[in-house]
Write a protein that holds these residues in place. Structure first.
Motif, PDB file in Angstrom:
ATOM      1  N   LEU A 225       4.801  20.208 -29.733  1.00 24.66           N
ATOM      2  CA  LEU A 225       3.928  20.431 -30.689  1.00 24.66           C
ATOM      3  C   LEU A 225       4.804  19.734 -31.974  1.00 24.66           C
ATOM      4  CD1 LEU A 225       1.851  21.640 -32.448  1.00 24.66           C
ATOM      5  CD2 LEU A 225       3.225  23.780 -32.351  1.00 24.66           C
ATOM      6  N   ALA A 226       6.110  19.797 -31.977  1.00 26.70           N
ATOM      7  CA  ALA A 226       7.053  19.147 -33.139  1.00 26.70           C
ATOM      8  C   ALA A 226       6.805  17.947 -33.017  1.00 26.70           C
ATOM      9  CB  ALA A 226       8.436  19.733 -32.851  1.00 26.70           C
ATOM     10  N   ALA A 227       6.677  17.236 -31.910  1.00 29.93           N
ATOM     11  CA  ALA A 227       6.801  15.791 -31.759  1.00 29.93           C
ATOM     12  C   ALA A 227       5.378  15.028 -31.756  1.00 29.93           C
ATOM     13  CB  ALA A 227       7.309  15.254 -30.343  1.00 29.93           C
ATOM     14  N   PHE A 228       4.235  15.740 -31.337  1.00 25.89           N
ATOM     15  CA  PHE A 228       2.909  15.142 -31.445  1.00 25.89           C
ATOM     16  C   PHE A 228       2.006  15.833 -32.606  1.00 25.89           C
ATOM     17  CE2 PHE A 228       4.536  14.002 -27.426  1.00 25.89           C
ATOM     18  CZ  PHE A 228       4.388  12.688 -27.648  1.00 25.89           C
ATOM     19  N   GLY A 229       2.226  16.990 -32.853  1.00 29.17           N
ATOM     20  CA  GLY A 229       1.297  17.738 -33.794  1.00 29.17           C
ATOM     21  C   GLY A 229       0.021  18.368 -32.916  1.00 29.17           C
ATOM     22  N   PRO A 230      -0.851  19.096 -33.534  1.00 32.63           N
ATOM     23  CA  PRO A 230      -1.754  19.762 -32.835  1.00 32.63           C
ATOM     24  C   PRO A 230      -2.889  18.942 -32.475  1.00 32.63           C
ATOM     25  CG  PRO A 230      -1.837  20.585 -35.041  1.00 32.63           C
ATOM     26  CD  PRO A 230      -0.444  19.550 -34.973  1.00 32.63           C
ATOM     27  N   ARG A 231      -3.092  17.847 -33.178  1.00 32.27           N
ATOM     28  CA  ARG A 231      -4.100  17.129 -32.742  1.00 32.27           C
ATOM     29  C   ARG A 231      -3.991  15.902 -31.704  1.00 32.27           C
ATOM     30  NH1 ARG A 231      -8.276  17.419 -36.465  1.00 32.27           N
ATOM     31  NH2 ARG A 231      -9.544  16.674 -34.786  1.00 32.27           N
ATOM     32  N   ARG A 232      -2.762  15.988 -31.191  1.00 33.14           N
ATOM     33  CA  ARG A 232      -2.479  14.755 -30.185  1.00 33.14           C
ATOM     34  C   ARG A 232      -1.899  15.657 -28.887  1.00 33.14           C
ATOM     35  NH1 ARG A 232       1.468  10.685 -31.874  1.00 33.14           N
ATOM     36  NH2 ARG A 232       2.095  11.916 -33.299  1.00 33.14           N
ATOM     37  N   LEU A 233      -2.347  16.732 -28.506  1.00 34.88           N
ATOM     38  CA  LEU A 233      -1.964  17.626 -27.503  1.00 34.88           C
ATOM     39  C   LEU A 233      -3.197  17.972 -26.987  1.00 34.88           C
ATOM     40  CD1 LEU A 233       0.842  20.194 -28.858  1.00 34.88           C
ATOM     41  CD2 LEU A 233       1.312  17.955 -27.768  1.00 34.88           C
ATOM     42  N   MET A 234      -3.305  17.918 -25.253  1.00 32.79           N
ATOM     43  CA  MET A 234      -4.423  18.260 -24.621  1.00 32.79           C
ATOM     44  C   MET A 234      -3.892  19.174 -23.296  1.00 32.79           C
ATOM     45  SD  MET A 234      -5.493  14.560 -22.930  1.00 32.79           S
ATOM     46  CE  MET A 234      -5.287  13.613 -24.477  1.00 32.79           C
ATOM     47  N   TRP A 235      -4.730  20.076 -22.793  1.00 35.14           N
ATOM     48  CA  TRP A 235      -4.262  20.775 -21.826  1.00 35.14           C
ATOM     49  C   TRP A 235      -4.767  20.373 -20.612  1.00 35.14           C
ATOM     50  CZ3 TRP A 235      -7.434  23.489 -18.141  1.00 35.14           C
ATOM     51  CH2 TRP A 235      -6.896  24.136 -17.213  1.00 35.14           C
ATOM     52  N   GLY A 236      -3.895  20.208 -19.546  1.00 31.11           N
ATOM     53  CA  GLY A 236      -4.414  19.686 -18.224  1.00 31.11           C
ATOM     54  C   GLY A 236      -3.662  20.637 -17.189  1.00 31.11           C
ATOM     55  N   SER A 237      -4.619  21.077 -16.270  1.00 29.28           N
ATOM     56  CA  SER A 237      -4.115  21.809 -15.071  1.00 29.28           C
ATOM     57  C   SER A 237      -3.163  21.248 -14.103  1.00 29.28           C
ATOM     58  CB  SER A 237      -5.187  22.436 -14.305  1.00 29.28           C
ATOM     59  OG  SER A 237      -6.087  21.323 -13.590  1.00 29.28           O
ATOM     60  N   ASP A 238      -3.175  19.890 -13.914  1.00 29.87           N
ATOM     61  CA  ASP A 238      -2.528  19.090 -12.815  1.00 29.87           C
ATOM     62  C   ASP A 238      -2.923  19.712 -11.498  1.00 29.87           C
ATOM     63  OD1 ASP A 238      -0.661  17.490 -11.624  1.00 29.87           O
ATOM     64  OD2 ASP A 238       1.092  18.611 -11.760  1.00 29.87           O
ATOM     65  N   TRP A 239      -3.937  20.305 -11.379  1.00 26.45           N
ATOM     66  CA  TRP A 239      -4.394  20.965 -10.164  1.00 26.45           C
ATOM     67  C   TRP A 239      -4.755  19.804  -8.910  1.00 26.45           C
ATOM     68  CZ3 TRP A 239      -8.535  20.975  -6.817  1.00 26.45           C
ATOM     69  CH2 TRP A 239      -8.748  21.976  -5.905  1.00 26.45           C
ATOM     70  N   PRO A 240      -4.353  20.122  -7.867  1.00 25.42           N
ATOM     71  CA  PRO A 240      -3.725  21.235  -7.156  1.00 25.42           C
ATOM     72  C   PRO A 240      -2.007  21.101  -7.029  1.00 25.42           C
ATOM     73  CG  PRO A 240      -4.469  19.785  -5.328  1.00 25.42           C
ATOM     74  CD  PRO A 240      -4.992  19.213  -6.545  1.00 25.42           C
ATOM     75  N   VAL A 241      -1.462  20.062  -7.459  1.00 27.08           N
ATOM     76  CA  VAL A 241       0.047  19.787  -7.539  1.00 27.08           C
ATOM     77  C   VAL A 241       0.702  21.155  -8.287  1.00 27.08           C
ATOM     78  CG1 VAL A 241       1.891  18.014  -7.963  1.00 27.08           C
ATOM     79  CG2 VAL A 241      -0.410  17.399  -7.502  1.00 27.08           C
ATOM     80  N   SER A 242       0.240  21.315  -9.452  1.00 33.75           N
ATOM     81  CA  SER A 242       0.821  22.336 -10.006  1.00 33.75           C
ATOM     82  C   SER A 242       0.466  23.752  -9.394  1.00 33.75           C
ATOM     83  CB  SER A 242       0.599  22.433 -11.385  1.00 33.75           C
ATOM     84  OG  SER A 242       1.382  21.226 -12.205  1.00 33.75           O
ATOM     85  N   SER A 243      -0.150  23.941  -8.356  1.00 34.22           N
ATOM     86  CA  SER A 243      -0.612  25.211  -7.850  1.00 34.22           C
ATOM     87  C   SER A 243       0.054  25.566  -6.457  1.00 34.22           C
ATOM     88  CB  SER A 243      -2.111  25.205  -7.505  1.00 34.22           C
ATOM     89  OG  SER A 243      -2.683  25.184  -8.680  1.00 34.22           O
ATOM     90  N   ILE A 244       1.157  24.937  -6.113  1.00 34.96           N
ATOM     91  CA  ILE A 244       1.845  24.956  -5.136  1.00 34.96           C
ATOM     92  C   ILE A 244       3.423  25.761  -5.553  1.00 34.96           C
ATOM     93  CG2 ILE A 244       3.217  24.100  -3.268  1.00 34.96           C
ATOM     94  CD1 ILE A 244       0.113  23.648  -3.075  1.00 34.96           C
ATOM     95  N   ASP A 245       3.666  26.909  -4.708  1.00 34.13           N
ATOM     96  CA  ASP A 245       4.556  27.874  -4.756  1.00 34.13           C
ATOM     97  C   ASP A 245       5.524  27.504  -3.659  1.00 34.13           C
ATOM     98  OD1 ASP A 245       6.492  29.879  -4.288  1.00 34.13           O
ATOM     99  OD2 ASP A 245       5.049  31.563  -4.425  1.00 34.13           O
ATOM    100  N   ALA A 246       6.528  26.552  -4.251  1.00 33.31           N
ATOM    101  CA  ALA A 246       7.303  25.846  -3.502  1.00 33.31           C
ATOM    102  C   ALA A 246       8.340  26.664  -2.548  1.00 33.31           C
ATOM    103  CB  ALA A 246       8.319  24.856  -4.191  1.00 33.31           C
ATOM    104  N   ASP A 247       8.661  27.918  -3.273  1.00 29.87           N
ATOM    105  CA  ASP A 247       9.528  28.987  -2.391  1.00 29.87           C
ATOM    106  C   ASP A 247       8.864  29.399  -1.021  1.00 29.87           C
ATOM    107  OD1 ASP A 247      11.511  28.718  -4.277  1.00 29.87           O
ATOM    108  OD2 ASP A 247      10.918  30.452  -5.200  1.00 29.87           O
ATOM    109  N   HIS A 248       7.528  29.573  -1.441  1.00 30.47           N
ATOM    110  CA  HIS A 248       6.758  30.211   0.076  1.00 30.47           C
ATOM    111  C   HIS A 248       6.016  28.925   0.705  1.00 30.47           C
ATOM    112  CE1 HIS A 248       7.830  33.623  -2.555  1.00 30.47           C
ATOM    113  NE2 HIS A 248       7.892  34.198  -1.337  1.00 30.47           N
ATOM    114  N   GLY A 249       6.017  28.024   0.183  1.00 30.16           N
ATOM    115  CA  GLY A 249       5.304  26.644   0.747  1.00 30.16           C
ATOM    116  C   GLY A 249       3.790  26.802   1.006  1.00 30.16           C
TER     117      GLY A 249
END
Length: 289
Positions: A225-249
Protein backbone atom coordinates in the motif's frame (compact mmCIF):
# COMPACT_ATOMS: atom_id res chain seq x y z
CA UNK A 1 -20.32 -6.81 -4.34
CA UNK A 2 -18.53 -7.79 -7.53
CA UNK A 3 -15.14 -9.51 -7.34
CA UNK A 4 -12.56 -9.88 -10.10
CA UNK A 5 -9.94 -12.46 -9.16
CA UNK A 6 -6.89 -11.04 -10.92
CA UNK A 7 -4.80 -14.20 -10.69
CA UNK A 8 -6.44 -17.55 -11.35
CA UNK A 9 -4.69 -20.67 -12.62
CA UNK A 10 -6.46 -23.62 -14.23
CA UNK A 11 -4.91 -26.73 -15.75
CA UNK A 12 -5.59 -30.27 -16.84
CA UNK A 13 -2.52 -32.54 -17.07
CA UNK A 14 -4.54 -35.09 -19.03
CA UNK A 15 -4.92 -32.57 -21.86
CA UNK A 16 -1.72 -30.53 -21.63
CA UNK A 17 1.79 -31.30 -20.40
CA UNK A 18 3.27 -29.46 -17.41
CA UNK A 19 6.78 -30.38 -16.28
CA UNK A 20 6.55 -28.59 -12.91
CA UNK A 21 3.45 -30.14 -11.38
CA UNK A 22 4.03 -32.44 -8.43
CA UNK A 23 2.35 -33.67 -5.26
CA UNK A 24 -1.17 -32.35 -4.61
CA UNK A 25 -0.94 -29.95 -7.57
CA UNK A 26 -0.47 -32.79 -10.05
CA UNK A 27 -4.12 -33.27 -10.89
CA UNK A 28 -6.91 -31.51 -12.73
CA UNK A 29 -7.85 -28.02 -11.54
CA UNK A 30 -10.31 -26.75 -14.12
CA UNK A 31 -13.77 -25.19 -14.28
CA UNK A 32 -15.59 -27.80 -12.18
CA UNK A 33 -13.00 -27.78 -9.41
CA UNK A 34 -12.89 -23.98 -9.41
CA UNK A 35 -16.65 -23.62 -9.19
CA UNK A 36 -16.53 -25.62 -5.97
CA UNK A 37 -14.23 -22.94 -4.51
CA UNK A 38 -16.33 -19.89 -5.42
CA UNK A 39 -16.45 -17.15 -2.80
CA UNK A 40 -19.38 -17.05 -0.44
CA UNK A 41 -21.69 -14.04 -0.21
CA UNK A 42 -20.52 -12.47 -3.49
CA UNK A 43 -23.20 -11.53 -5.98
CA UNK A 44 -20.92 -11.63 -9.05
CA UNK A 45 -17.48 -13.19 -9.42
CA UNK A 46 -15.25 -13.25 -12.49
CA UNK A 47 -11.57 -13.99 -12.99
CA UNK A 48 -8.43 -13.35 -15.01
CA UNK A 49 -6.82 -16.60 -16.13
CA UNK A 50 -3.03 -16.45 -15.86
CA UNK A 51 -0.98 -18.95 -17.83
CA UNK A 52 0.05 -22.01 -15.84
CA UNK A 53 3.34 -22.70 -17.64
CA UNK A 54 2.78 -25.81 -19.75
CA UNK A 55 5.74 -26.94 -21.84
CA UNK A 56 6.58 -24.06 -24.22
CA UNK A 57 5.32 -25.68 -27.40
CA UNK A 58 1.83 -25.96 -25.89
CA UNK A 59 1.39 -22.32 -24.81
CA UNK A 60 -1.04 -21.57 -27.63
CA UNK A 61 -2.95 -24.79 -26.91
CA UNK A 62 -3.29 -23.62 -23.31
CA UNK A 63 -4.95 -20.41 -24.50
CA UNK A 64 -7.32 -22.38 -26.74
CA UNK A 65 -8.27 -24.59 -23.80
CA UNK A 66 -8.69 -21.70 -21.36
CA UNK A 67 -10.77 -19.80 -23.89
CA UNK A 68 -13.02 -22.84 -24.43
CA UNK A 69 -13.84 -23.15 -20.72
CA UNK A 70 -13.91 -19.41 -19.99
CA UNK A 71 -17.67 -19.01 -19.84
CA UNK A 72 -18.42 -21.81 -17.34
CA UNK A 73 -15.39 -20.80 -15.25
CA UNK A 74 -16.29 -17.10 -15.25
CA UNK A 75 -13.02 -16.12 -16.93
CA UNK A 76 -13.31 -12.72 -18.60
CA UNK A 77 -9.66 -12.22 -19.58
CA UNK A 78 -6.57 -14.29 -20.33
CA UNK A 79 -2.91 -13.55 -19.60
CA UNK A 80 -1.18 -15.85 -22.06
CA UNK A 81 2.25 -17.40 -21.83
CA UNK A 82 4.72 -16.00 -24.35
CA UNK A 83 8.48 -15.94 -24.84
CA UNK A 84 9.42 -12.33 -25.42
CA UNK A 85 13.07 -12.89 -26.31
CA UNK A 86 12.69 -14.75 -29.63
CA UNK A 87 12.56 -11.90 -32.16
CA UNK A 88 10.47 -12.83 -35.19
CA UNK A 89 9.21 -15.95 -33.43
CA UNK A 90 7.89 -13.75 -30.61
CA UNK A 91 6.09 -11.51 -33.09
CA UNK A 92 4.48 -14.55 -34.70
CA UNK A 93 3.41 -15.92 -31.34
CA UNK A 94 1.85 -12.60 -30.32
CA UNK A 95 0.08 -12.38 -33.67
CA UNK A 96 -1.42 -15.84 -33.06
CA UNK A 97 -2.56 -14.79 -29.58
CA UNK A 98 -4.28 -11.73 -31.04
CA UNK A 99 -6.92 -13.97 -32.58
CA UNK A 100 -8.32 -14.62 -29.08
CA UNK A 101 -10.53 -11.79 -27.91
CA UNK A 102 -10.06 -12.60 -24.22
CA UNK A 103 -6.25 -12.23 -24.35
CA UNK A 104 -5.39 -8.95 -22.62
CA UNK A 105 -1.77 -9.53 -21.69
CA UNK A 106 1.14 -11.93 -21.54
CA UNK A 107 3.48 -13.44 -19.00
CA UNK A 108 7.02 -14.57 -19.67
CA UNK A 109 8.09 -16.13 -16.36
CA UNK A 110 11.14 -14.17 -15.24
CA UNK A 111 11.67 -15.85 -11.88
CA UNK A 112 13.91 -18.52 -13.41
CA UNK A 113 15.80 -16.30 -15.82
CA UNK A 114 19.39 -15.08 -15.22
CA UNK A 115 20.13 -11.60 -13.91
CA UNK A 116 19.70 -8.90 -16.54
CA UNK A 117 17.55 -11.07 -18.81
CA UNK A 118 14.60 -8.64 -18.95
CA UNK A 119 16.93 -5.81 -19.96
CA UNK A 120 18.39 -7.60 -22.98
CA UNK A 121 17.56 -6.07 -26.35
CA UNK A 122 15.67 -9.15 -27.56
CA UNK A 123 13.38 -9.13 -24.51
CA UNK A 124 12.86 -5.37 -24.71
CA UNK A 125 11.89 -5.70 -28.36
CA UNK A 126 9.26 -8.25 -27.37
CA UNK A 127 8.05 -6.06 -24.50
CA UNK A 128 7.59 -3.13 -26.88
CA UNK A 129 5.57 -5.35 -29.21
CA UNK A 130 3.31 -6.31 -26.31
CA UNK A 131 2.78 -2.64 -25.57
CA UNK A 132 2.14 -1.86 -29.22
CA UNK A 133 -0.74 -4.32 -29.17
CA UNK A 134 -2.27 -2.57 -26.16
CA UNK A 135 -1.58 -5.51 -23.84
CA UNK A 136 -0.14 -5.81 -20.35
CA UNK A 137 2.77 -7.70 -18.84
CA UNK A 138 2.62 -9.83 -15.68
CA UNK A 139 6.00 -9.83 -13.91
CA UNK A 140 6.46 -12.99 -11.84
CA UNK A 141 9.84 -12.55 -10.16
CA UNK A 142 11.78 -13.30 -7.00
CA UNK A 143 12.31 -10.58 -4.42
CA UNK A 144 15.88 -10.01 -5.60
CA UNK A 145 14.63 -9.23 -9.14
CA UNK A 146 12.45 -6.23 -8.24
CA UNK A 147 15.13 -3.80 -9.35
CA UNK A 148 15.18 -5.41 -12.77
CA UNK A 149 11.40 -4.99 -13.11
CA UNK A 150 11.83 -1.31 -12.22
CA UNK A 151 14.50 -1.00 -14.90
CA UNK A 152 12.17 -2.69 -17.40
CA UNK A 153 9.43 -0.22 -16.51
CA UNK A 154 11.85 2.65 -17.10
CA UNK A 155 12.98 1.20 -20.43
CA UNK A 156 9.44 0.60 -21.75
CA UNK A 157 7.32 3.22 -19.93
CA UNK A 158 4.36 2.66 -22.23
CA UNK A 159 4.01 -0.99 -21.11
CA UNK A 160 1.54 -1.59 -18.25
CA UNK A 161 3.22 -3.97 -15.79
CA UNK A 162 1.72 -5.76 -12.81
CA UNK A 163 3.90 -7.37 -10.15
CA UNK A 164 2.67 -10.85 -9.28
CA UNK A 165 2.64 -11.98 -5.63
CA UNK A 166 4.31 -8.81 -4.26
CA UNK A 167 7.59 -10.08 -5.67
CA UNK A 168 7.53 -13.26 -3.54
CA UNK A 169 9.08 -11.86 -0.34
CA UNK A 170 10.25 -14.13 2.45
CA UNK A 171 7.43 -14.11 5.01
CA UNK A 172 8.33 -17.11 7.15
CA UNK A 173 5.65 -19.45 8.46
CA UNK A 174 2.61 -19.06 10.66
CA UNK A 175 4.59 -20.35 13.65
CA UNK A 176 7.82 -18.54 12.74
CA UNK A 177 6.85 -15.38 10.83
CA UNK A 178 9.39 -13.08 9.20
CA UNK A 179 9.16 -9.30 9.07
CA UNK A 180 9.48 -7.55 5.70
CA UNK A 181 13.12 -6.99 4.83
CA UNK A 182 14.15 -3.40 4.34
CA UNK A 183 15.76 -4.28 1.00
CA UNK A 184 12.50 -5.75 -0.32
CA UNK A 185 10.49 -2.76 0.96
CA UNK A 186 12.90 -0.28 -0.62
CA UNK A 187 12.87 -2.13 -3.94
CA UNK A 188 9.07 -2.27 -3.82
CA UNK A 189 8.88 1.49 -3.29
CA UNK A 190 11.27 2.07 -6.19
CA UNK A 191 9.11 -0.09 -8.42
CA UNK A 192 5.97 1.68 -7.28
CA UNK A 193 7.49 5.00 -8.34
CA UNK A 194 6.68 4.00 -11.93
CA UNK A 195 3.02 4.98 -12.41
CA UNK A 196 2.27 2.28 -14.99
CA UNK A 197 3.17 -0.51 -12.55
CA UNK A 198 0.48 -2.19 -10.42
CA UNK A 199 0.77 -4.89 -7.75
CA UNK A 200 -1.21 -8.05 -7.07
CA UNK A 201 -2.09 -8.89 -3.48
CA UNK A 202 -1.61 -12.56 -4.20
CA UNK A 203 0.72 -15.46 -3.57
CA UNK A 204 1.61 -14.79 0.07
CA UNK A 205 -0.21 -17.95 1.25
CA UNK A 206 2.04 -20.02 -1.02
CA UNK A 207 5.15 -18.26 0.34
CA UNK A 208 3.96 -19.23 3.85
CA UNK A 209 3.47 -22.88 2.88
CA UNK A 210 -0.30 -22.54 2.66
CA UNK A 211 -0.85 -21.73 6.34
CA UNK A 212 -0.68 -18.13 7.52
CA UNK A 213 -1.96 -15.67 10.09
CA UNK A 214 -3.41 -12.25 9.34
CA UNK A 215 -0.85 -10.66 11.65
CA UNK A 216 1.92 -12.32 9.65
CA UNK A 217 0.88 -10.98 6.24
CA UNK A 218 -0.44 -7.53 7.15
CA UNK A 219 2.99 -5.82 7.26
CA UNK A 220 3.60 -6.99 3.69
CA UNK A 221 0.20 -5.71 2.54
CA UNK A 222 1.00 -2.40 4.28
CA UNK A 223 4.30 -2.17 2.41
CA UNK A 224 2.49 -2.72 -0.90
CA UNK A 225 0.00 0.00 0.00
CA UNK A 226 2.82 2.42 0.84
CA UNK A 227 4.57 1.66 -2.45
CA UNK A 228 1.62 1.65 -4.86
CA UNK A 229 -1.29 3.40 -3.17
CA UNK A 230 -4.85 2.05 -3.07
CA UNK A 231 -5.59 2.54 -6.80
CA UNK A 232 -2.82 0.23 -8.04
CA UNK A 233 -3.46 -2.83 -5.88
CA UNK A 234 -5.59 -5.78 -6.97
CA UNK A 235 -6.59 -8.96 -5.17
CA UNK A 236 -5.69 -12.32 -6.66
CA UNK A 237 -6.28 -15.78 -5.26
CA UNK A 238 -3.36 -17.55 -6.99
CA UNK A 239 -5.67 -20.58 -6.89
CA UNK A 240 -4.84 -23.43 -6.68
CA UNK A 241 -1.11 -22.82 -6.06
CA UNK A 242 -1.82 -20.83 -2.89
CA UNK A 243 -4.31 -23.45 -1.67
CA UNK A 244 -1.75 -26.13 -0.90
CA UNK A 245 -0.94 -26.96 2.72
CA UNK A 246 2.74 -27.83 2.31
CA UNK A 247 3.10 -29.36 5.77
CA UNK A 248 0.43 -31.96 5.08
CA UNK A 249 0.84 -32.19 1.30
CA UNK A 250 -2.84 -31.62 0.56
CA UNK A 251 -5.07 -29.17 -1.24
CA UNK A 252 -6.74 -27.11 1.50
CA UNK A 253 -10.39 -26.45 0.78
CA UNK A 254 -11.69 -22.94 1.45
CA UNK A 255 -8.21 -21.36 1.60
CA UNK A 256 -9.22 -19.14 -1.32
CA UNK A 257 -12.15 -17.89 0.75
CA UNK A 258 -9.83 -17.30 3.69
CA UNK A 259 -7.34 -15.25 1.62
CA UNK A 260 -10.24 -13.16 0.35
CA UNK A 261 -11.32 -12.50 3.93
CA UNK A 262 -7.75 -11.72 5.03
CA UNK A 263 -7.32 -9.02 2.39
CA UNK A 264 -10.87 -7.68 2.74
CA UNK A 265 -10.51 -7.20 6.49
CA UNK A 266 -7.10 -5.58 6.05
CA UNK A 267 -8.50 -3.18 3.43
CA UNK A 268 -11.39 -2.26 5.70
CA UNK A 269 -9.01 -1.58 8.59
CA UNK A 270 -6.89 0.69 6.38
CA UNK A 271 -9.89 2.60 5.04
CA UNK A 272 -9.31 1.36 1.48
CA UNK A 273 -12.16 0.91 -0.96
CA UNK A 274 -12.79 -2.83 -1.23
CA UNK A 275 -14.39 -2.19 -4.62
CA UNK A 276 -11.06 -0.77 -5.84
CA UNK A 277 -8.95 -3.66 -4.57
CA UNK A 278 -11.38 -6.42 -5.49
CA UNK A 279 -12.75 -5.08 -8.76
CA UNK A 280 -12.06 -1.64 -10.22
CA UNK A 281 -8.26 -1.70 -10.26
CA UNK A 282 -8.11 -5.04 -12.08
CA UNK A 283 -10.75 -3.92 -14.58
CA UNK A 284 -8.79 -0.72 -15.22
CA UNK A 285 -5.38 -2.35 -15.54
CA UNK A 286 -6.48 -5.16 -17.83
CA UNK A 287 -8.93 -2.90 -19.70
CA UNK A 288 -11.80 -5.28 -19.06
CA UNK A 289 -15.21 -3.94 -19.98
Amino acid sequence: MRVVDSHLHLWDPELLEYDWLEGPLDRRFAEEEFLAERLEGIEEETAVFVQADPVPELSLDEVRWADAISSPAGVVAIVAGARLDRGTETEQQLAALASFERVVGVRHLLQGEPAGFALGEDFLRGAREVSRRGWTFDACVRADQLGEVAALAASVPELPVVLDHLGKPAIGTATDPAAPSETWAEDLRALGAHPQVFCKLSGLPAEAGGVWTDAQVRPFLDAALAAFGPRRLMWGSDWPVSSIDADHGVHAAHSRQRWFRTVAEWAACRGISVDDVFQRNALSFYRIR
